[in-house]
Design an enzyme around this catalytic site. Sequence first.
Site, mmCIF file in Angstrom:
data_model
loop_
_atom_site.group_PDB
_atom_site.id
_atom_site.type_symbol
_atom_site.label_atom_id
_atom_site.label_comp_id
_atom_site.label_asym_id
_atom_site.label_seq_id
_atom_site.Cartn_x
_atom_site.Cartn_y
_atom_site.Cartn_z
ATOM 1 N N SER A 41 0.787 -1.191 -0.206
ATOM 2 C CA SER A 41 0.387 -0.315 -0.212
ATOM 3 C C SER A 41 0.948 1.829 -0.170
ATOM 4 C CB SER A 41 -1.106 0.294 1.289
ATOM 5 O OG SER A 41 0.148 0.020 2.828
ATOM 6 N N GLU A 47 -13.721 -10.879 -18.362
ATOM 7 C CA GLU A 47 -13.676 -10.761 -19.765
ATOM 8 C C GLU A 47 -12.462 -12.116 -20.256
ATOM 9 O OE1 GLU A 47 -12.686 -8.114 -23.385
ATOM 10 O OE2 GLU A 47 -12.510 -7.082 -22.009
#
Length: 159
Positions: free
Chosen positions: A81, A112
Site C-alpha cells: 500500500s 473477459e
Amino acid sequence: MKREYPESPLIGVGAVIVADGRALLIRRGQPPLLGEWSLPGGVLECGETLRDAAIREAREETGLVVEVGEMLGVYERVIRSEDARVRYHYVLIDFLCRAVGGELKAGSDAAEADWFSREELPALKLAYDANDVVRKGLDRWESARSEVKKDRSEVRLQR
C-alpha cells in the site's frame, strides 16, 4: 482467510491454457490487478491439491475444463500500500494446461476471457511474472508441436 492485508502469504495457482499457439487470459474483475489481463487462477482452498485448484479456477473463470500438465514456475507477488504495508502477498504456482471441454465464457472473478498470440502480449502489459510464465507455456506448446511433426516425419520415412 483475509486476502487484503493478510497475516501470512496466500498460495495461489494459475492455469496457463494454450491452444493453437495462443494463450488464454482473463481481464480481472476483482482486486488485485482489477481490470488488467492475467492468467486464470486463484487461491488454493484447504484440502485441495494444487492441480485440482488449477482445474477449478480455470472452470470458474473461463468455463473450460482443463487437463493440467507440467508446473511452469513458482512466483511471488507482493503488493504494498502507499504506507508500505503488505496489501497482498501471494505465492503463485503456475501450470501448463490444455482445454479438454467446456465453452469459453468469462465467469466468477473474470470480466473477459480471450486468446492471445505471443505477438499480442506486449500490448497487454502483463505483470512481469504472468508475462514470463505465459511465454514459457507458449514455448512448451511450440516445442511439443515440433516433436509431433518430427515423429510424424520419422513414421513416414519408415514406411
